[in-house]
Design a protein around this motif. Structure first.
Motif, PDB file in Angstrom:
ATOM      1  N   GLY A 269      74.887 -47.259   3.345  1.00 41.91           N
ATOM      2  CA  GLY A 269      74.910 -46.276   2.273  1.00 41.91           C
ATOM      3  C   GLY A 269      76.171 -45.444   2.208  1.00 41.91           C
ATOM      4  O   GLY A 269      76.146 -44.316   1.722  1.00 41.91           O
ATOM      5  N   GLY A 270      77.292 -45.983   2.655  1.00 42.15           N
ATOM      6  CA  GLY A 270      78.524 -45.206   2.709  1.00 42.15           C
ATOM      7  C   GLY A 270      79.447 -45.413   1.534  1.00 42.15           C
ATOM      8  O   GLY A 270      79.074 -45.941   0.481  1.00 42.15           O
ATOM      9  N   LEU A 271      80.683 -44.996   1.738  1.00 41.66           N
ATOM     10  CA  LEU A 271      81.721 -45.130   0.735  1.00 41.66           C
ATOM     11  C   LEU A 271      82.050 -46.594   0.491  1.00 41.66           C
ATOM     12  O   LEU A 271      81.943 -47.420   1.405  1.00 41.66           O
ATOM     13  CB  LEU A 271      83.003 -44.433   1.207  1.00 41.66           C
TER      14      LEU A 271
ATOM     15  N   ASP B 198      83.746 -39.365   7.468  1.00 46.23           N
ATOM     16  CA  ASP B 198      82.919 -39.947   8.526  1.00 46.23           C
ATOM     17  C   ASP B 198      81.474 -40.060   8.052  1.00 46.23           C
ATOM     18  O   ASP B 198      81.064 -39.374   7.115  1.00 46.23           O
ATOM     19  CB  ASP B 198      82.963 -39.037   9.764  1.00 46.23           C
ATOM     20  N   ALA B 199      80.697 -40.887   8.741  1.00 44.86           N
ATOM     21  CA  ALA B 199      79.252 -40.931   8.535  1.00 44.86           C
ATOM     22  C   ALA B 199      78.563 -39.867   9.379  1.00 44.86           C
ATOM     23  O   ALA B 199      77.458 -39.440   9.069  1.00 44.86           O
ATOM     24  CB  ALA B 199      78.705 -42.309   8.901  1.00 44.86           C
ATOM     25  N   HIS B 200      79.222 -39.443  10.453  1.00 44.95           N
ATOM     26  CA  HIS B 200      78.624 -38.537  11.438  1.00 44.95           C
ATOM     27  C   HIS B 200      79.440 -37.257  11.538  1.00 44.95           C
ATOM     28  O   HIS B 200      80.665 -37.295  11.444  1.00 44.95           O
ATOM     29  CB  HIS B 200      78.580 -39.226  12.809  1.00 44.95           C
TER      30      HIS B 200
ATOM     31  N   HIS C 105      80.303 -21.480  12.042  1.00 42.28           N
ATOM     32  CA  HIS C 105      81.763 -21.490  12.057  1.00 42.28           C
ATOM     33  C   HIS C 105      82.393 -21.700  10.681  1.00 42.28           C
ATOM     34  O   HIS C 105      83.620 -21.727  10.568  1.00 42.28           O
ATOM     35  CB  HIS C 105      82.272 -22.547  13.045  1.00 42.28           C
ATOM     36  N   GLY C 106      81.583 -21.877   9.654  1.00 46.40           N
ATOM     37  CA  GLY C 106      82.127 -22.002   8.301  1.00 46.40           C
ATOM     38  C   GLY C 106      82.696 -23.364   7.960  1.00 46.40           C
ATOM     39  O   GLY C 106      83.562 -23.477   7.085  1.00 46.40           O
ATOM     40  N   ILE C 107      82.220 -24.413   8.619  1.00 44.78           N
ATOM     41  CA  ILE C 107      82.665 -25.775   8.309  1.00 44.78           C
ATOM     42  C   ILE C 107      81.942 -26.243   7.051  1.00 44.78           C
ATOM     43  O   ILE C 107      80.730 -26.102   6.932  1.00 44.78           O
ATOM     44  CB  ILE C 107      82.366 -26.737   9.478  1.00 44.78           C
ATOM     45  N   THR C 108      82.685 -26.811   6.113  1.00 48.97           N
ATOM     46  CA  THR C 108      82.106 -27.340   4.883  1.00 48.97           C
ATOM     47  C   THR C 108      81.775 -28.815   5.069  1.00 48.97           C
ATOM     48  O   THR C 108      82.593 -29.575   5.585  1.00 48.97           O
ATOM     49  CB  THR C 108      83.090 -27.179   3.708  1.00 48.97           C
ATOM     50  N   MET C 109      80.583 -29.200   4.629  1.00 43.89           N
ATOM     51  CA  MET C 109      80.166 -30.593   4.716  1.00 43.89           C
ATOM     52  C   MET C 109      79.760 -31.081   3.327  1.00 43.89           C
ATOM     53  O   MET C 109      79.001 -30.400   2.634  1.00 43.89           O
ATOM     54  CB  MET C 109      79.003 -30.753   5.677  1.00 43.89           C
ATOM     55  N   ILE C 110      80.281 -32.221   2.949  1.00 40.55           N
ATOM     56  CA  ILE C 110      79.866 -32.894   1.714  1.00 40.55           C
ATOM     57  C   ILE C 110      79.206 -34.193   2.140  1.00 40.55           C
ATOM     58  O   ILE C 110      79.879 -35.107   2.634  1.00 40.55           O
ATOM     59  CB  ILE C 110      81.072 -33.161   0.794  1.00 40.55           C
ATOM     60  N   ASP C 111      77.885 -34.262   1.979  1.00 41.04           N
ATOM     61  CA  ASP C 111      77.197 -35.477   2.421  1.00 41.04           C
ATOM     62  C   ASP C 111      77.395 -36.594   1.399  1.00 41.04           C
ATOM     63  O   ASP C 111      77.907 -36.385   0.301  1.00 41.04           O
ATOM     64  CB  ASP C 111      75.728 -35.197   2.738  1.00 41.04           C
ATOM     65  N   ILE C 112      76.973 -37.787   1.763  1.00 43.65           N
ATOM     66  CA  ILE C 112      77.227 -38.960   0.922  1.00 43.65           C
ATOM     67  C   ILE C 112      76.527 -38.851  -0.425  1.00 43.65           C
ATOM     68  O   ILE C 112      77.061 -39.315  -1.435  1.00 43.65           O
ATOM     69  CB  ILE C 112      76.861 -40.272   1.663  1.00 43.65           C
ATOM     70  N   ASP C 113      75.355 -38.207  -0.473  1.00 37.86           N
ATOM     71  CA  ASP C 113      74.674 -38.053  -1.765  1.00 37.86           C
ATOM     72  C   ASP C 113      75.489 -37.193  -2.714  1.00 37.86           C
ATOM     73  O   ASP C 113      75.572 -37.484  -3.914  1.00 37.86           O
ATOM     74  CB  ASP C 113      73.273 -37.461  -1.577  1.00 37.86           C
ATOM     75  N   GLN C 114      76.116 -36.148  -2.205  1.00 31.69           N
ATOM     76  CA  GLN C 114      76.977 -35.318  -3.049  1.00 31.69           C
ATOM     77  C   GLN C 114      78.188 -36.109  -3.535  1.00 31.69           C
ATOM     78  O   GLN C 114      78.596 -35.976  -4.693  1.00 31.69           O
ATOM     79  CB  GLN C 114      77.437 -34.079  -2.281  1.00 31.69           C
TER      80      GLN C 114
ATOM     81  N   ILE D  37      79.044 -37.598   5.199  1.00 30.76           N
ATOM     82  CA  ILE D  37      78.071 -37.502   6.293  1.00 30.76           C
ATOM     83  C   ILE D  37      76.722 -38.054   5.831  1.00 30.76           C
ATOM     84  O   ILE D  37      76.253 -37.749   4.745  1.00 30.76           O
ATOM     85  CB  ILE D  37      77.926 -36.042   6.770  1.00 30.76           C
ATOM     86  N   ARG D  38      76.122 -38.848   6.707  1.00 30.89           N
ATOM     87  CA  ARG D  38      74.814 -39.450   6.391  1.00 30.89           C
ATOM     88  C   ARG D  38      74.222 -40.007   7.680  1.00 30.89           C
ATOM     89  O   ARG D  38      74.781 -39.843   8.753  1.00 30.89           O
ATOM     90  CB  ARG D  38      74.971 -40.567   5.366  1.00 30.89           C
ATOM     91  N   GLY D  39      73.115 -40.671   7.546  1.00 38.93           N
ATOM     92  CA  GLY D  39      72.494 -41.323   8.696  1.00 38.93           C
ATOM     93  C   GLY D  39      71.490 -40.426   9.383  1.00 38.93           C
ATOM     94  O   GLY D  39      71.274 -39.289   8.991  1.00 38.93           O
ATOM     95  N   PRO D  40      70.885 -40.941  10.418  1.00 37.93           N
ATOM     96  CA  PRO D  40      69.844 -40.164  11.107  1.00 37.93           C
ATOM     97  C   PRO D  40      70.424 -38.953  11.827  1.00 37.93           C
ATOM     98  O   PRO D  40      71.480 -39.028  12.443  1.00 37.93           O
ATOM     99  CB  PRO D  40      69.247 -41.165  12.099  1.00 37.93           C
TER     100      PRO D  40
END
Length: 181
Positions: free
Chosen positions: A128-130, A20-22, A75-84, A59-62
Protein backbone atom coordinates in the motif's frame (compact mmCIF):
# COMPACT_ATOMS: atom_id res chain seq x y z
CA UNK A 1 25.06 11.16 7.98
CA UNK A 2 22.66 13.47 9.80
CA UNK A 3 25.04 13.75 12.75
CA UNK A 4 27.84 14.85 10.43
CA UNK A 5 25.61 17.48 8.83
CA UNK A 6 24.50 18.67 12.28
CA UNK A 7 28.13 18.82 13.41
CA UNK A 8 28.92 21.03 10.43
CA UNK A 9 25.76 23.18 10.64
CA UNK A 10 25.28 23.19 14.42
CA UNK A 11 22.94 21.35 16.76
CA UNK A 12 19.27 21.60 15.83
CA UNK A 13 20.05 23.56 12.68
CA UNK A 14 18.95 20.82 10.30
CA UNK A 15 15.43 19.78 9.33
CA UNK A 16 14.61 16.33 7.95
CA UNK A 17 12.48 15.09 5.08
CA UNK A 18 11.90 11.40 5.75
CA UNK A 19 10.15 9.14 3.23
CA UNK A 20 9.35 5.76 4.77
CA UNK A 21 6.69 3.19 5.63
CA UNK A 22 7.80 3.27 9.28
CA UNK A 23 8.35 6.20 11.64
CA UNK A 24 11.71 4.89 12.96
CA UNK A 25 11.16 6.75 16.23
CA UNK A 26 10.76 3.79 18.57
CA UNK A 27 12.72 3.94 21.80
CA UNK A 28 14.24 0.47 21.64
CA UNK A 29 13.82 -2.91 20.05
CA UNK A 30 14.80 -6.21 21.64
CA UNK A 31 16.61 -4.21 24.32
CA UNK A 32 18.72 -2.16 21.91
CA UNK A 33 18.49 1.62 21.56
CA UNK A 34 20.32 1.47 18.23
CA UNK A 35 18.65 -0.34 15.32
CA UNK A 36 16.94 0.62 12.08
CA UNK A 37 13.70 1.51 13.91
CA UNK A 38 15.23 4.13 16.26
CA UNK A 39 17.51 6.51 14.31
CA UNK A 40 15.23 9.53 14.25
CA UNK A 41 14.47 9.32 17.95
CA UNK A 42 18.21 9.23 18.64
CA UNK A 43 18.82 12.12 16.21
CA UNK A 44 16.22 14.26 18.00
CA UNK A 45 17.49 13.29 21.46
CA UNK A 46 21.07 14.11 20.47
CA UNK A 47 20.04 17.46 19.03
CA UNK A 48 21.23 16.50 15.55
CA UNK A 49 17.94 17.63 13.97
CA UNK A 50 15.19 20.13 14.67
CA UNK A 51 12.06 18.00 15.18
CA UNK A 52 9.76 20.97 14.44
CA UNK A 53 11.28 21.05 10.96
CA UNK A 54 11.02 17.29 10.47
CA UNK A 55 8.38 15.67 8.27
CA UNK A 56 7.74 11.99 7.66
CA UNK A 57 5.88 10.98 4.50
CA UNK A 58 4.20 7.68 3.60
CA UNK A 59 3.96 6.12 7.07
CA UNK A 60 1.78 3.02 7.16
CA UNK A 61 1.72 -0.59 8.27
CA UNK A 62 1.13 -2.20 11.62
CA UNK A 63 1.73 -0.10 14.71
CA UNK A 64 1.63 -1.13 18.36
CA UNK A 65 -0.85 1.59 19.23
CA UNK A 66 -1.51 5.32 19.34
CA UNK A 67 1.37 5.67 21.80
CA UNK A 68 3.71 4.98 18.86
CA UNK A 69 3.21 8.65 18.00
CA UNK A 70 3.63 10.16 21.48
CA UNK A 71 7.22 11.05 20.63
CA UNK A 72 6.00 12.90 17.51
CA UNK A 73 3.48 14.91 19.49
CA UNK A 74 5.93 15.72 22.29
CA UNK A 75 8.59 16.98 19.87
CA UNK A 76 6.51 18.53 17.08
CA UNK A 77 7.36 16.05 14.32
CA UNK A 78 4.92 16.22 11.40
CA UNK A 79 3.72 12.95 9.90
CA UNK A 80 1.84 12.51 6.64
CA UNK A 81 0.57 8.95 6.43
CA UNK A 82 0.03 7.12 3.16
CA UNK A 83 -3.73 7.74 3.18
CA UNK A 84 -3.13 11.49 3.29
CA UNK A 85 -0.64 11.18 0.44
CA UNK A 86 -3.13 9.24 -1.68
CA UNK A 87 -6.19 11.31 -0.72
CA UNK A 88 -4.65 14.79 -0.96
CA UNK A 89 -2.07 14.20 -3.68
CA UNK A 90 1.61 14.75 -4.30
CA UNK A 91 1.31 18.51 -4.89
CA UNK A 92 -0.28 18.92 -1.43
CA UNK A 93 2.47 16.82 0.20
CA UNK A 94 5.20 18.89 -1.48
CA UNK A 95 3.45 22.04 -0.27
CA UNK A 96 3.49 20.69 3.30
CA UNK A 97 7.17 19.77 3.04
CA UNK A 98 8.00 23.28 1.84
CA UNK A 99 5.93 24.85 4.64
CA UNK A 100 7.50 22.80 7.44
CA UNK A 101 11.07 22.20 6.32
CA UNK A 102 12.59 25.66 6.12
CA UNK A 103 16.31 26.29 6.22
CA UNK A 104 18.96 23.57 5.89
CA UNK A 105 17.47 20.08 5.53
CA UNK A 106 18.52 16.47 5.12
CA UNK A 107 16.53 14.08 2.92
CA UNK A 108 16.37 10.39 3.78
CA UNK A 109 14.41 7.97 1.62
CA UNK A 110 13.78 4.47 2.94
CA UNK A 111 12.93 2.39 -0.12
CA UNK A 112 10.15 0.59 1.78
CA UNK A 113 8.21 3.85 1.51
CA UNK A 114 7.54 2.57 -2.00
CA UNK A 115 5.03 -0.25 -2.48
CA UNK A 116 6.74 -3.66 -2.85
CA UNK A 117 5.10 -4.01 -6.27
CA UNK A 118 7.63 -1.36 -7.38
CA UNK A 119 10.41 -2.04 -4.84
CA UNK A 120 10.42 -5.62 -3.51
CA UNK A 121 14.12 -5.53 -2.63
CA UNK A 122 13.93 -4.44 0.99
CA UNK A 123 13.95 -6.21 4.32
CA UNK A 124 10.72 -4.68 5.67
CA UNK A 125 8.22 -4.38 2.81
CA UNK A 126 4.79 -2.87 3.53
CA UNK A 127 1.96 -3.07 1.00
CA UNK A 128 0.00 0.00 0.00
CA UNK A 129 2.89 2.40 -0.51
CA UNK A 130 4.04 4.99 -2.99
CA UNK A 131 4.31 4.18 -6.67
CA UNK A 132 7.66 4.69 -8.35
CA UNK A 133 6.23 7.74 -10.14
CA UNK A 134 4.95 9.26 -6.89
CA UNK A 135 8.38 8.73 -5.33
CA UNK A 136 10.03 10.51 -8.27
CA UNK A 137 7.62 13.43 -8.03
CA UNK A 138 8.16 13.76 -4.28
CA UNK A 139 11.93 13.89 -4.65
CA UNK A 140 11.64 16.31 -7.57
CA UNK A 141 9.46 18.47 -5.33
CA UNK A 142 12.46 19.14 -3.10
CA UNK A 143 14.09 21.34 -5.75
CA UNK A 144 15.02 24.80 -4.45
CA UNK A 145 15.04 23.70 -0.80
CA UNK A 146 18.29 24.17 1.12
CA UNK A 147 19.33 20.53 1.04
CA UNK A 148 22.51 19.68 2.94
CA UNK A 149 22.67 15.96 2.18
CA UNK A 150 20.64 12.84 1.81
CA UNK A 151 20.53 9.10 1.52
CA UNK A 152 18.50 6.23 0.15
CA UNK A 153 18.42 3.29 2.54
CA UNK A 154 17.27 -0.30 3.02
CA UNK A 155 17.75 -1.43 -0.57
CA UNK A 156 18.52 -5.14 -0.36
CA UNK A 157 19.66 -6.75 -3.62
CA UNK A 158 19.21 -10.18 -2.03
CA UNK A 159 15.43 -9.61 -1.99
CA UNK A 160 15.20 -7.80 -5.32
CA UNK A 161 13.30 -9.43 -8.14
CA UNK A 162 14.17 -10.05 -11.75
CA UNK A 163 15.45 -6.96 -13.46
CA UNK A 164 16.66 -5.52 -10.14
CA UNK A 165 13.70 -3.10 -10.15
CA UNK A 166 14.38 -1.86 -6.59
CA UNK A 167 17.99 -1.05 -7.40
CA UNK A 168 16.94 0.69 -10.62
CA UNK A 169 14.36 2.77 -8.72
CA UNK A 170 16.85 3.64 -5.97
CA UNK A 171 19.43 4.72 -8.57
CA UNK A 172 16.83 6.88 -10.30
CA UNK A 173 15.76 8.45 -7.00
CA UNK A 174 19.41 9.17 -6.21
CA UNK A 175 19.74 10.84 -9.62
CA UNK A 176 16.58 12.90 -8.98
CA UNK A 177 17.93 13.91 -5.56
CA UNK A 178 21.28 14.98 -7.03
CA UNK A 179 19.41 17.06 -9.60
CA UNK A 180 17.61 18.89 -6.77
CA UNK A 181 20.98 19.91 -5.36
Amino acid sequence: NMAAVAEHRGKGAVGVIHFDAHPDTWDEYFGSKFFHGTPFRRAVEEGAVDPRRMIQVGIRGPMYGEEDFDFHREHGITMIDIDQVKDRGIAWVVEQIRRIVTGPAYMTFDIDGVDPAFAPGTGTPEVGGLTSHEAQRLVRGLADLTLTGGDIVEVSPLYDGPGQITAVLAANLAFEFLCTL
